[in-house]
Design a protein around this motif. Structure first.
Motif, PDB file in Angstrom:
ATOM      1  N   ALA A 177      -1.470  -7.608 -13.854  1.00 53.16           N
ATOM      2  CA  ALA A 177      -1.803  -6.037 -14.401  1.00 53.16           C
ATOM      3  C   ALA A 177      -0.622  -4.954 -14.028  1.00 53.16           C
ATOM      4  O   ALA A 177      -0.369  -4.051 -14.879  1.00 53.16           O
ATOM      5  CB  ALA A 177      -2.930  -5.556 -14.406  1.00 53.16           C
ATOM      6  N   VAL A 178      -0.179  -5.501 -12.990  1.00 54.94           N
ATOM      7  CA  VAL A 178       0.942  -4.252 -12.575  1.00 54.94           C
ATOM      8  C   VAL A 178       2.435  -4.582 -13.284  1.00 54.94           C
ATOM      9  O   VAL A 178       2.975  -5.704 -13.263  1.00 54.94           O
ATOM     10  CB  VAL A 178       1.277  -4.462 -11.090  1.00 54.94           C
ATOM     11  CG1 VAL A 178       2.390  -3.576 -10.567  1.00 54.94           C
ATOM     12  CG2 VAL A 178      -0.104  -4.232 -10.406  1.00 54.94           C
ATOM     13  N   VAL A 179       2.835  -3.591 -13.951  1.00 59.67           N
ATOM     14  CA  VAL A 179       3.873  -3.615 -14.931  1.00 59.67           C
ATOM     15  C   VAL A 179       5.348  -3.487 -13.864  1.00 59.67           C
ATOM     16  O   VAL A 179       6.162  -3.918 -14.090  1.00 59.67           O
ATOM     17  CB  VAL A 179       4.200  -2.482 -15.753  1.00 59.67           C
ATOM     18  CG1 VAL A 179       5.143  -2.560 -16.681  1.00 59.67           C
ATOM     19  CG2 VAL A 179       2.730  -2.662 -16.875  1.00 59.67           C
ATOM     20  N   GLY A 180       5.066  -2.348 -13.015  1.00 59.97           N
ATOM     21  CA  GLY A 180       6.410  -2.211 -12.272  1.00 59.97           C
ATOM     22  C   GLY A 180       6.053  -1.009 -11.131  1.00 59.97           C
ATOM     23  O   GLY A 180       5.106  -0.315 -11.271  1.00 59.97           O
ATOM     24  N   LYS A 181       7.338  -0.766 -10.316  1.00 66.09           N
ATOM     25  CA  LYS A 181       6.849   0.350  -9.414  1.00 66.09           C
ATOM     26  C   LYS A 181       7.839   1.226  -9.907  1.00 66.09           C
ATOM     27  O   LYS A 181       8.796   1.431 -10.413  1.00 66.09           O
ATOM     28  CB  LYS A 181       7.754  -0.388  -7.999  1.00 66.09           C
ATOM     29  CG  LYS A 181       7.580   0.706  -6.965  1.00 66.09           C
ATOM     30  CD  LYS A 181       8.195  -0.064  -5.781  1.00 66.09           C
ATOM     31  CE  LYS A 181       7.824   0.932  -4.457  1.00 66.09           C
ATOM     32  NZ  LYS A 181       8.892   1.904  -4.153  1.00 66.09           N
TER      33      LYS A 181
ATOM     34  N   THR B 249       1.018  -1.242   0.073  1.00 66.97           N
ATOM     35  CA  THR B 249       0.111  -0.031  -0.054  1.00 66.97           C
ATOM     36  C   THR B 249       0.886   1.345   0.000  1.00 66.97           C
ATOM     37  O   THR B 249       2.081   1.410   0.572  1.00 66.97           O
ATOM     38  CB  THR B 249      -0.940  -0.216   1.238  1.00 66.97           C
ATOM     39  OG1 THR B 249      -1.360  -1.297   1.363  1.00 66.97           O
ATOM     40  CG2 THR B 249      -1.990   1.006   1.192  1.00 66.97           C
ATOM     41  N   GLY B 250       0.482   2.088  -0.855  1.00 67.24           N
ATOM     42  CA  GLY B 250       1.223   3.458  -0.922  1.00 67.24           C
ATOM     43  C   GLY B 250       2.347   3.458  -2.049  1.00 67.24           C
ATOM     44  O   GLY B 250       2.807   4.636  -2.431  1.00 67.24           O
TER      45      GLY B 250
ATOM     46  N   GLN C 219      -5.902   3.940  -6.722  1.00 70.19           N
ATOM     47  CA  GLN C 219      -6.354   5.212  -6.482  1.00 70.19           C
ATOM     48  C   GLN C 219      -5.382   6.270  -7.092  1.00 70.19           C
ATOM     49  O   GLN C 219      -4.094   6.375  -6.580  1.00 70.19           O
ATOM     50  CB  GLN C 219      -6.708   5.448  -5.116  1.00 70.19           C
ATOM     51  CG  GLN C 219      -7.715   6.673  -5.097  1.00 70.19           C
ATOM     52  CD  GLN C 219      -8.654   6.358  -3.840  1.00 70.19           C
ATOM     53  OE1 GLN C 219      -9.042   5.598  -3.373  1.00 70.19           O
ATOM     54  NE2 GLN C 219      -8.970   7.858  -3.348  1.00 70.19           N
ATOM     55  N   GLY C 220      -5.966   7.323  -7.790  1.00 76.91           N
ATOM     56  CA  GLY C 220      -5.138   8.222  -8.050  1.00 76.91           C
ATOM     57  C   GLY C 220      -4.769   9.324  -7.099  1.00 76.91           C
ATOM     58  O   GLY C 220      -5.794   9.390  -6.146  1.00 76.91           O
ATOM     59  N   ASP C 221      -3.660  10.268  -6.949  1.00 76.24           N
ATOM     60  CA  ASP C 221      -3.715  11.113  -5.862  1.00 76.24           C
ATOM     61  C   ASP C 221      -4.631  12.083  -6.156  1.00 76.24           C
ATOM     62  O   ASP C 221      -5.078  12.919  -5.191  1.00 76.24           O
ATOM     63  CB  ASP C 221      -2.327  11.701  -5.884  1.00 76.24           C
ATOM     64  CG  ASP C 221      -1.393  10.529  -5.313  1.00 76.24           C
ATOM     65  OD1 ASP C 221      -1.692   9.677  -4.798  1.00 76.24           O
ATOM     66  OD2 ASP C 221       0.134  10.985  -5.321  1.00 76.24           O
TER      67      ASP C 221
ATOM     68  N   ARG D  19      -1.494   5.005  -7.447  1.00 76.75           N
ATOM     69  CA  ARG D  19      -1.040   4.566  -6.250  1.00 76.75           C
ATOM     70  C   ARG D  19      -1.863   3.260  -5.799  1.00 76.75           C
ATOM     71  O   ARG D  19      -3.173   3.305  -5.895  1.00 76.75           O
ATOM     72  CB  ARG D  19      -0.910   5.743  -5.258  1.00 76.75           C
ATOM     73  CG  ARG D  19      -0.276   5.429  -3.879  1.00 76.75           C
ATOM     74  CD  ARG D  19      -0.337   6.915  -3.007  1.00 76.75           C
ATOM     75  NE  ARG D  19       0.143   8.180  -3.327  1.00 76.75           N
ATOM     76  CZ  ARG D  19       1.580   8.192  -3.475  1.00 76.75           C
ATOM     77  NH1 ARG D  19       2.345   7.436  -3.020  1.00 76.75           N
ATOM     78  NH2 ARG D  19       2.067   9.499  -3.872  1.00 76.75           N
ATOM     79  N   ILE D  20      -0.957   2.579  -5.025  1.00 71.62           N
ATOM     80  CA  ILE D  20      -1.825   1.353  -4.243  1.00 71.62           C
ATOM     81  C   ILE D  20      -2.479   1.791  -3.049  1.00 71.62           C
ATOM     82  O   ILE D  20      -1.771   2.159  -2.185  1.00 71.62           O
ATOM     83  CB  ILE D  20      -0.864   0.214  -4.156  1.00 71.62           C
ATOM     84  CG1 ILE D  20      -0.302  -0.369  -5.634  1.00 71.62           C
ATOM     85  CG2 ILE D  20      -1.821  -0.916  -3.464  1.00 71.62           C
ATOM     86  CD1 ILE D  20       0.763  -1.442  -5.264  1.00 71.62           C
ATOM     87  N   PHE D  21      -3.666   1.649  -2.731  1.00 73.28           N
ATOM     88  CA  PHE D  21      -4.397   2.267  -1.662  1.00 73.28           C
ATOM     89  C   PHE D  21      -4.746   1.041  -0.955  1.00 73.28           C
ATOM     90  O   PHE D  21      -5.217   1.097   0.223  1.00 73.28           O
ATOM     91  CB  PHE D  21      -5.520   3.121  -1.975  1.00 73.28           C
ATOM     92  CG  PHE D  21      -6.596   2.664  -2.233  1.00 73.28           C
ATOM     93  CD1 PHE D  21      -6.943   2.139  -3.387  1.00 73.28           C
ATOM     94  CD2 PHE D  21      -7.706   2.511  -1.384  1.00 73.28           C
ATOM     95  CE1 PHE D  21      -8.369   1.838  -3.826  1.00 73.28           C
ATOM     96  CE2 PHE D  21      -8.931   1.873  -1.553  1.00 73.28           C
ATOM     97  CZ  PHE D  21      -9.130   1.548  -2.859  1.00 73.28           C
ATOM     98  N   GLN D  22      -4.880  -0.255  -1.502  1.00 73.65           N
ATOM     99  CA  GLN D  22      -5.388  -1.364  -0.961  1.00 73.65           C
ATOM    100  C   GLN D  22      -4.806  -2.811  -1.630  1.00 73.65           C
ATOM    101  O   GLN D  22      -4.897  -2.672  -2.766  1.00 73.65           O
ATOM    102  CB  GLN D  22      -6.846  -1.276  -1.004  1.00 73.65           C
ATOM    103  CG  GLN D  22      -7.723  -2.211   0.178  1.00 73.65           C
ATOM    104  CD  GLN D  22      -9.004  -2.077   0.425  1.00 73.65           C
ATOM    105  OE1 GLN D  22      -9.794  -1.992  -0.970  1.00 73.65           O
ATOM    106  NE2 GLN D  22      -9.764  -1.886   1.331  1.00 73.65           N
TER     107      GLN D  22
END
Lengths: 88, 173
Positions: free
Chosen positions: A77-81, A25-26, A57-59, A44-47
């Motif tokens: 689906a997550v490409v990367g950080k 998260t975050g 969620q977008g900031d 951003r990952i919120f959960q």
């Protein structure tokens, strides 16, 4: 993602960030848009759900289309950080 | 301009990196085909009014000609504007609301949009009741598809306007 990211910023993405540790998260991540094939989103990952689904969620919450609209996305689906932001 | 950003931009020009989007337009999610239908009704009405307008004969006074010209200009202006509003509203639905998945379920959508835009243009170019009615019909059919994507059935009813043409309304339970 304003104010942390603005149009025109470059981001450097670590594609291997989640090889050895799960998303947290975050984290700000680049994901494949679940609604538009071939398009990428930065959110951003919120959960993280117990099943490992990633809630995004977008900031700039008032103007962001994110998991509130399209639901959580799978880990694949997550490409990367986002590792680095380069601002003009 | 920061050096790192300049370097990144340089490399991006050589080998463009894909863009990551933070938001679409403003995703307000508020769409309704009614604007397009209403504008189409206005176009029908303006053409009716133009056709009902008594044309000044050879013996008409300058005042009568002036009045005719003034009325005709107003009707034509509103017809132009509202045909354009109808086209704009249809384009917004088409471009912003409808998604590829909708198109799979309603493959007729592209044709309907095309018909609406063509009829809208024709209704602007000419005093052509048939074109205006086609525009209204196309916006009605687009409304049927739109409400189906919202899980709502539709009803066809006579509009409570002077045009009295058949109009598609959502059926709220």
């Amino acid at each position: 993602m304003s104010p942390h990211l603005e149009p025109g910023d470059f981001v450097v993405v670590n594609r291997w960030a989640y090889r050895f540790r799960p998303p947290l998260t975050g984290d700000v991540v680049v994901v494949r848009d679940p609604e538009v094939p071939g398009r990428f989103l930065v959110k951003r990952i919120f959960q993280i759900s117990p099943e490992g689904l990633v809630g995004l969620q977008g900031d700039n919450t008032a103007r962001s289309r994110d998991s509130r609209a399209f639901g959580p996305v799978g880990k694949e689906a997550v490409v990367g950080k986002v590792w680095l932001r380069l601002r003009p | 301009m920061s050096l790192l950003h300049s370097i990144a931009r340089f490399f991006d020009r050589i080998a463009p990196a894909p863009a990551a989007y933070a938001h679409c337009d403003i995703p307000c999610g508020i769409y309704d085909p009614h604007h397009a239908q209403m504008a189409a009704h206005t176009v029908v009405r303006m053409i009716d009014l133009i056709n009902q307008l008594e044309k000044p004969g050879p013996g008409a006074t300058p005042e009568q000609r002036q009045e005719y010209m003034a009325k005709l200009s107003r009707y034509v202006l509103v017809k132009e504007q509202h045909a354009e509003i109808a086209k704009h509203e249809v384009r917004v639905l088409w471009g912003d609301y409808f998604k590829p998945d909708h198109l799979k379920t309603f493959p007729e959508l592209h044709d309907l949009v095309w018909m609406a835009l063509k009829a809208g243009s024709k209704a602007r170019q000419e005093v052509n009741l048939q074109a205006a009615e086609e525009l209204l019909k196309a916006t009605n059919e687009i409304a049927v598809v739109y409400w189906k994507t919202k899980g709502l059935e539709t009803v066809r009813a006579k509009a409570p306007y002077p045009t009295e043409r058949e109009t598609v309304y959502p059926k709220f339970h």
